[in-house]
Motif scaffolding. Structure first.
Motif, mmCIF file in Angstrom:
data_model
loop_
_atom_site.group_PDB
_atom_site.id
_atom_site.type_symbol
_atom_site.label_atom_id
_atom_site.label_comp_id
_atom_site.label_asym_id
_atom_site.label_seq_id
_atom_site.Cartn_x
_atom_site.Cartn_y
_atom_site.Cartn_z
ATOM 1 N N ARG A 133 0.292 -5.888 -2.095
ATOM 2 C CA ARG A 133 -0.924 -5.969 -2.815
ATOM 3 C C ARG A 133 -1.958 -6.999 -2.399
ATOM 4 N N GLN A 136 -3.627 -6.901 1.133
ATOM 5 C CA GLN A 136 -4.231 -6.241 1.257
ATOM 6 C C GLN A 136 -5.668 -6.977 0.548
ATOM 7 N N HIS A 166 4.650 1.680 0.476
ATOM 8 C CA HIS A 166 3.607 0.072 0.578
ATOM 9 C C HIS A 166 2.757 -0.393 1.474
ATOM 10 N N SER A 168 2.396 1.971 4.136
ATOM 11 C CA SER A 168 1.107 2.297 4.521
ATOM 12 C C SER A 168 0.262 2.440 3.583
ATOM 13 N N TRP A 169 -0.219 2.170 3.189
ATOM 14 C CA TRP A 169 -1.517 1.283 2.077
ATOM 15 C C TRP A 169 -2.037 0.520 2.635
ATOM 16 N N CYS A 172 -3.592 1.073 6.006
ATOM 17 C CA CYS A 172 -4.989 2.003 5.782
ATOM 18 C C CYS A 172 -5.971 1.002 5.622
ATOM 19 N N HIS A 199 3.259 10.003 3.690
ATOM 20 C CA HIS A 199 2.421 8.338 3.847
ATOM 21 C C HIS A 199 2.206 8.451 4.678
ATOM 22 N N ARG A 202 -0.921 9.916 4.951
ATOM 23 C CA ARG A 202 -2.163 9.211 4.423
ATOM 24 C C ARG A 202 -2.515 8.480 6.209
ATOM 25 N N SER A 206 -6.880 8.075 7.385
ATOM 26 C CA SER A 206 -7.710 7.553 6.499
ATOM 27 C C SER A 206 -7.862 6.535 8.004
#
Length: 367
Positions: A133, A136, A166, A168-169, A172, A199, A202, A206
Motif C-alpha cells: 500500500r 503504491q 499484494h 500484483s496490485w 499494476c 493474481h 490481473r 492491467s
C-alpha cells in the motif's frame, strides 16, 4: 475643609448623564476590564520529538501525525523528517505506521528520504500487505521519471510479484504510472503462466490495457497467447480475461489469427461460463463477412440454434450475433427463425425482448 472636598467629590459622582463635569467636556463610561488571556489552542497538540517512531506505531499517534506533520513549520517538519527517516522502512510494514508513511509519500519534501529508505527493499515491500500500500502511494506521488527510476530494482522480478496477492496490485499501479518497458516485456515472456493464475491474470489485463493506451507494442504478449492454445485459454476461468484484452487491443493481423482459431469453436465456447464472454468479444470484433458466415451457419442448423437458445450463457452470445447482422433481410430471416423456435423452455422470448424490432418496410412512392 475635608467635608468640602468630600461634598465636591460626591457632587461630581452624582452628575446626570450629559451634564458638564469640571475639566471634562462630557461624561464617558469607564473603560472595560481587560479581557482574560486566551487559552492555548487545543487543535495543535504538542509534538513529542524524540518519540515520533513510537508515536507512529500507535493508532491515535499515527492519526495525529498524519494530520499535524503537513501543517508543521518548515523547521519542525525538517526535524520530524530527520527523526523518522531511519524508521520509514520499518513503519511501512507496520499495521498503523504504514498509514503515516503513505500520507508522507504525498509530500514532495519527503520523497528523497522515502526513496533512500526503500532502496534495496522494494520487492519485499511490494509483496507485503502494508508495504505494498505504501509503495503504491509513493510511486503514484512521484513524477513519472522518478517513479521509473525507483521501480528499476524490480527488473527480473515482475512474474514473482505478479503472482503475489499484494505484489500484483503493486505491479499494476507501478506500470500504470511508469510504463516501464521491462515490465511489459516480462509479462509478455510469461503471459500464459500468469494468465492462468488469479493474481497473475490481473497483472496481464492491467499491463496490456495500459500499454495499449500508451501506444506500446503488444505483439509479443499476443503472440504468447496465440501460441498457448487460445481456445483453451478462452475457456479458462482466469485466462479468458487475457484473451478478451488481446482481441480488443491486439494488432489487427494477430486478431485475425485469433478469430480464425476461435470462431470455429463458437458453439463450444458459448456453452461455457467463461468462454461465452470471449465469444461475445469475438463477435463484436469480427468483420461483417465473418458475422454473416457465422449467422448463416447457425440459422441453417436447427440443432445449433436450439443449443444457443436453450443455454444460460449461449443465449447472450446469440443476442450479440443478432445485433451484429447489418443486412436487414438476413437479420429479419434470423429473427423469424428464432421466433419460430421459441418455446416455454428456452430463452427465445428473452432474446427477442432485448433486441430492437426490425425496421418497417419502406412506404411505396405515390404516383
Amino acid at each position: 475643609q475635608m467635608q468640602g472636598q468630600m461634598q465636591g467629590q460626591m457632587q461630581g459622582q452624582m452628575q446626570p448623564q450629559g451634564a458638564a463635569v469640571h475639566g471634562h467636556a462630557s461624561w464617558a463610561p469607564p473603560s472595560p476590564a481587560p479581557a482574560a488571556p486566551a487559552e492555548p489552542s487545543r487543535s495543535a497538540p504538542k509534538i513529542a520529538f524524540g518519540q515520533l517512531a513510537s508515536l507512529a506505531m500507535d493508532p491515535k499517534g499515527s492519526r495525529m501525525l498524519q494530520a499535524e506533520m503537513p501543517r508543521m513549520s518548515r523547521s519542525h517538519f525538517t526535524r520530524a523528517r530527520n527523526e523518522l527517516a531511519p524508521h520509514l522502512y520499518t513503519l511501512s510494514k507496520h499495521t498503523f505506521g504504514n498509514y503515516l508513511v503513505s500520507r508522507l509519500a504525498t509530500i514532495e519534501s519527503m520523497h528523497e528520504a522515502i526513496a533512500d529508505a526503500f532502496q534495496g527493499h522494494l520487492l519485499e515491500l511490494l509483496c507485503h500487505a502494508q508495504g505494498s500500500r505504501v509503495v503504491q502511494a509513493f510511486v503514484s506521488a512521484l513524477p513519472s521519471s522518478a517513479a521509473l527510476k525507483c521501480v528499476q530494482e524490480l527488473a527480473g522480478h515482475v512474474p514473482e510479484c505478479a503472482l503475489d496477492t499484494h505484489g500484483s496490485w503493486g505491479i499494476c499501479v507501478a506500470f500504470e504510472h511508469t510504463r516501464a518497458p521491462f515490465m511489459l516485456h516480462e509479462v509478455a515472456d510469461n503471459v500464459c503462466e500468469l494468465s492462468i493464475q488469479q493474481h497473475g491474470c490481473r497483472v496481464v489485463q492491467s499491463v496490456m490495457q495500459a500499454a495499449a493506451n500508451a501506444g506500446m507494442d503488444l505483439r509479443p504478449a499476443v503472440t504468447g497467447i496465440i501460441r498457448g492454445d487460445v481456445v483453451q485459454l478462452a475457456s479458462h476461468r482466469f485466462a479468458n480475461y487475457a484473451v478478451q484484452v488481446a482481441l480488443r487491443q491486439g494488432p489487427h493481423d494477430q486478431r485475425e489469427i485469433m478469430l480464425s482459431q476461435l470462431l470455429p469453436n463458437l458453439l463450444k465456447l458459448s456453452s461455457n461460463k467463461h468462454g461465452s464472454n470471449v465469444a461475445e468479444v469475438m463477435l463484436a470484433k469480427a468483420t461483417p463477412a465473418q458475422v454473416e458466415y457465422v449467422t448463416d451457419s447457425i440459422v441453417a442448423n436447427d440443432a445449433d440454434l436450439s443449443q444457443l437458445m436453450g443455454d444460460a450463457f449461449g443465449n447472450y452470445v446469440l443476442q450479440t450475433l443478432l445485433r451484429r447482422i447489418e443486412d436487414s433481410e438476413r437479420r429479419a430471416r434470423a429473427l423469424a427463425k428464432v421466433r419460430a423456435a421459441t418455446t416455454a423452455s428456452n430463452y427465445g422470448r428473452s432474446i427477442l425482448s432485448r433486441l430492437p424490432p426490425p425496421p418497417p418496410p419502406p412506404k411505396p412512392l405515390n404516383g
